[in-house]
Scaffold this motif. Structure first.
Motif, PDB file in Angstrom:
ATOM      1  N   MET A   1       0.832  -1.193   0.000  1.00  0.00           N
ATOM      2  CA  MET A   1       0.000   0.000   0.000  1.00  0.00           C
ATOM      3  C   MET A   1       0.875   1.255   0.000  1.00  0.00           C
ATOM      4  N   ILE A   2       0.400   2.308  -0.662  1.00  0.00           N
ATOM      5  CA  ILE A   2       1.088   3.592  -0.664  1.00  0.00           C
ATOM      6  C   ILE A   2       0.398   4.461   0.376  1.00  0.00           C
ATOM      7  N   ARG A   3       1.020   4.646   1.527  1.00  0.00           N
ATOM      8  CA  ARG A   3       0.336   5.286   2.634  1.00  0.00           C
ATOM      9  C   ARG A   3       0.671   6.763   2.770  1.00  0.00           C
ATOM     10  N   SER A   4       1.953   7.113   2.811  1.00  0.00           N
ATOM     11  CA  SER A   4       2.324   8.497   3.093  1.00  0.00           C
ATOM     12  C   SER A   4       2.151   9.381   1.861  1.00  0.00           C
ATOM     13  N   GLY A   5       1.916  10.673   2.141  1.00  0.00           N
ATOM     14  CA  GLY A   5       1.776  11.622   1.049  1.00  0.00           C
ATOM     15  C   GLY A   5       3.040  11.754   0.239  1.00  0.00           C
ATOM     16  N   GLU A   6       4.198  11.682   0.916  1.00  0.00           N
ATOM     17  CA  GLU A   6       5.459  11.768   0.187  1.00  0.00           C
ATOM     18  C   GLU A   6       5.643  10.594  -0.773  1.00  0.00           C
ATOM     19  N   SER A   7       5.229   9.403  -0.345  1.00  0.00           N
ATOM     20  CA  SER A   7       5.362   8.232  -1.216  1.00  0.00           C
ATOM     21  C   SER A   7       4.465   8.358  -2.436  1.00  0.00           C
ATOM     22  N   ARG A   8       3.224   8.789  -2.228  1.00  0.00           N
ATOM     23  CA  ARG A   8       2.314   8.958  -3.368  1.00  0.00           C
ATOM     24  C   ARG A   8       2.864   9.985  -4.344  1.00  0.00           C
ATOM     25  N   ALA A   9       3.327  11.106  -3.814  1.00  0.00           N
ATOM     26  CA  ALA A   9       3.838  12.167  -4.682  1.00  0.00           C
ATOM     27  C   ALA A   9       5.093  11.709  -5.425  1.00  0.00           C
ATOM     28  N   ALA A  10       6.010  11.038  -4.724  1.00  0.00           N
ATOM     29  CA  ALA A  10       7.247  10.597  -5.357  1.00  0.00           C
ATOM     30  C   ALA A  10       6.971   9.589  -6.463  1.00  0.00           C
ATOM     31  N   LEU A  11       6.062   8.656  -6.227  1.00  0.00           N
ATOM     32  CA  LEU A  11       5.746   7.662  -7.252  1.00  0.00           C
ATOM     33  C   LEU A  11       5.007   8.301  -8.428  1.00  0.00           C
ATOM     34  N   ALA A  12       4.175   9.300  -8.158  1.00  0.00           N
ATOM     35  CA  ALA A  12       3.517  10.019  -9.250  1.00  0.00           C
ATOM     36  C   ALA A  12       4.546  10.754 -10.107  1.00  0.00           C
ATOM     37  N   VAL A  13       5.544  11.342  -9.465  1.00  0.00           N
ATOM     38  CA  VAL A  13       6.617  12.004 -10.208  1.00  0.00           C
ATOM     39  C   VAL A  13       7.375  11.002 -11.061  1.00  0.00           C
ATOM     40  N   MET A  14       7.654   9.821 -10.508  1.00  0.00           N
ATOM     41  CA  MET A  14       8.360   8.805 -11.275  1.00  0.00           C
ATOM     42  C   MET A  14       7.533   8.324 -12.460  1.00  0.00           C
ATOM     43  N   ALA A  15       6.222   8.325 -12.319  1.00  0.00           N
ATOM     44  CA  ALA A  15       5.370   8.005 -13.466  1.00  0.00           C
ATOM     45  C   ALA A  15       5.479   9.082 -14.529  1.00  0.00           C
ATOM     46  N   ALA A  16       5.492  10.340 -14.096  1.00  0.00           N
ATOM     47  CA  ALA A  16       5.528  11.454 -15.046  1.00  0.00           C
ATOM     48  C   ALA A  16       6.785  11.434 -15.900  1.00  0.00           C
ATOM     49  N   VAL A  17       7.909  11.007 -15.320  1.00  0.00           N
ATOM     50  CA  VAL A  17       9.173  11.045 -16.062  1.00  0.00           C
ATOM     51  C   VAL A  17       9.538   9.696 -16.670  1.00  0.00           C
ATOM     52  N   ALA A  18       8.672   8.704 -16.559  1.00  0.00           N
ATOM     53  CA  ALA A  18       9.010   7.371 -17.063  1.00  0.00           C
ATOM     54  C   ALA A  18       9.292   7.387 -18.564  1.00  0.00           C
ATOM     55  N   GLY A  19       8.460   8.052 -19.335  1.00  0.00           N
ATOM     56  CA  GLY A  19       8.622   8.034 -20.781  1.00  0.00           C
ATOM     57  C   GLY A  19       9.808   8.835 -21.278  1.00  0.00           C
ATOM     58  N   THR A  20      10.165   9.917 -20.576  1.00  0.00           N
ATOM     59  CA  THR A  20      11.296  10.748 -20.992  1.00  0.00           C
ATOM     60  C   THR A  20      12.583  10.373 -20.276  1.00  0.00           C
ATOM     61  N   GLY A  21      12.483   9.686 -19.139  1.00  0.00           N
ATOM     62  CA  GLY A  21      13.656   9.455 -18.313  1.00  0.00           C
ATOM     63  C   GLY A  21      14.301   8.098 -18.433  1.00  0.00           C
ATOM     64  N   TYR A  22      13.488   7.035 -18.551  1.00  0.00           N
ATOM     65  CA  TYR A  22      14.113   5.710 -18.518  1.00  0.00           C
ATOM     66  C   TYR A  22      13.346   4.654 -19.304  1.00  0.00           C
ATOM     67  N   ALA A  23      12.576   5.070 -20.288  1.00  0.00           N
ATOM     68  CA  ALA A  23      11.785   4.105 -21.054  1.00  0.00           C
ATOM     69  C   ALA A  23      12.612   3.371 -22.102  1.00  0.00           C
ATOM     70  N   SER A  24      13.604   4.029 -22.679  1.00  0.00           N
ATOM     71  CA  SER A  24      14.370   3.395 -23.752  1.00  0.00           C
ATOM     72  C   SER A  24      15.853   3.674 -23.559  1.00  0.00           C
ATOM     73  N   GLY A  25      16.661   3.027 -24.373  1.00  0.00           N
ATOM     74  CA  GLY A  25      18.096   3.198 -24.245  1.00  0.00           C
ATOM     75  C   GLY A  25      18.641   4.428 -24.938  1.00  0.00           C
ATOM     76  N   ARG A  26      17.844   5.091 -25.751  1.00  0.00           N
ATOM     77  CA  ARG A  26      18.380   6.224 -26.508  1.00  0.00           C
ATOM     78  C   ARG A  26      18.724   7.397 -25.613  1.00  0.00           C
ATOM     79  N   GLU A  27      17.779   7.803 -24.728  1.00  0.00           N
ATOM     80  CA  GLU A  27      18.098   8.909 -23.824  1.00  0.00           C
ATOM     81  C   GLU A  27      19.140   8.496 -22.790  1.00  0.00           C
TER      82      GLU A  27
END
Length: 292
Positions: free
Chosen positions: A1-27
């Motif tokens: 479970m994602i309980r703390s507000g910091e955990s929810r926010a941090a994981l949401a941020v990681m979702a936001a940057v998934a496609g530009t940050g670590y989705a493929s080997g080119r970047e």
């Protein structure tokens, strides 16, 4: 479970940057692997810079109870409107790149006519549904993308089998071992991803009593997946860095399952970042700060 507000926010941020940050080997090749041993320095600096930028983004919207567009406009309306226009251009470009990536995956994976259109349409529909749900699913998607990315790249890194490449010559690494280049590329990488995630930070930071702890978590999570990804690219050697799709070639050692893993992981990351980019554009339009 994602309980703390910091955990929810941090994981949401990681979702936001998934496609530009670590989705493929080119970047990952552009910002890290081409630096050789200095890539590890760049990974560490990227995490630090990203943590600081997320903290500053959270402070920018602190106590506002409003969208990121309005938060930027508060100090100086004219300057804020200009900044929001730049943000709109970045988010629109990000959304377009994500849709193009979804179209390419659809053309490769879907056994139907016009698979590219189907791929882009499915990604767009899912992103809109996530926004209709007020992005409540974004932390869960971020947790899935982050866990899948770390496990996927770690498995590629520990596989000792050789990687088959299609260019005869090794890549020429002009920036190999350059610490100034490592610092500059780390700053650019962190700035790009922090800009894409700005709206998500403002959306979720209200539940975070400790803004600094949010930045620290985001930096640590980004470092986790980047360390695994950089290790995977190092496993492929110099010749891999000159290829168009280095991660695909790494996963090709696993045969057809490797293809589907690459496709599923890439599509998940695309939907995550597309959802965040559309959410930021909706925020800008709702606050009426992008005017023709």
């Amino acid at each position: 479970m994602i309980r703390s507000g910091e955990s929810r926010a941090a994981l949401a941020v990681m979702a936001a940057v998934a496609g530009t940050g670590y989705a493929s080997g080119r970047e990952l090749t552009l910002f890290f692997a081409q630096l050789g041993w200095a890539s590890w320095v760049s990974v560490a600096l990227s995490a630090v810079f990203f943590a600081l930028m997320i903290w500053l983004s959270a402070r920018c919207a602190e106590g506002a109870g409003e969208g990121f567009a309005a938060a930027l406009r508060r100090p100086k309306p004219g300057a804020g409107r200009a900044l929001n226009l730049l943000r709109a251009l970045l988010l629109a470009l990000t959304a377009a790149v994500m849709l193009l990536g979804a179209a390419r995956l659809g053309a490769l994976a879907l056994p139907v006519a016009r698979g590219a259109l189907w791929g882009a349409g499915i990604a767009l529909a899912l992103a809109l549904l996530i926004n209709l749900g007020a992005l409540r699913a974004l932390p869960w998607l971020g947790m899935t993308a982050l866990g899948a990315g770390a496990a996927f790249y770690a498995a590629l890194a520990v596989d000792p089998r050789p990687v088959r490449t299609y260019l005869a010559a090794d890549a020429e690494l002009a920036l190999e071992g350059s610490l100034p280049a490592a610092a500059l590329l780390a700053l650019l990488y962190a700035a790009l991803n922090a800009a894409v995630a700005g709206f998500v930070v403002a959306r979720f930071a209200g539940a975070c009593p400790r803004r600094g702890w949010l930045g620290t978590r985001c930096g640590a999570l980004l470092a986790l997946v980047l360390l695994c990804a950089n290790a995977a690219l190092e496993r492929g050697g110099r010749a891999l860095l000159g290829q168009a799709l280095p991660v695909v070639l790494l996963a090709a050692r696993w045969g057809l399952p490797g293809f589907w893993m690459c496709t599923a992981f890439g599509f998940l990351c695309i939907v995550c970042t597309l959802s965040a980019a559309l959410g930021g554009l909706i925020d800008l339009l709702r606050n009426d700060y992008v005017k023709c």
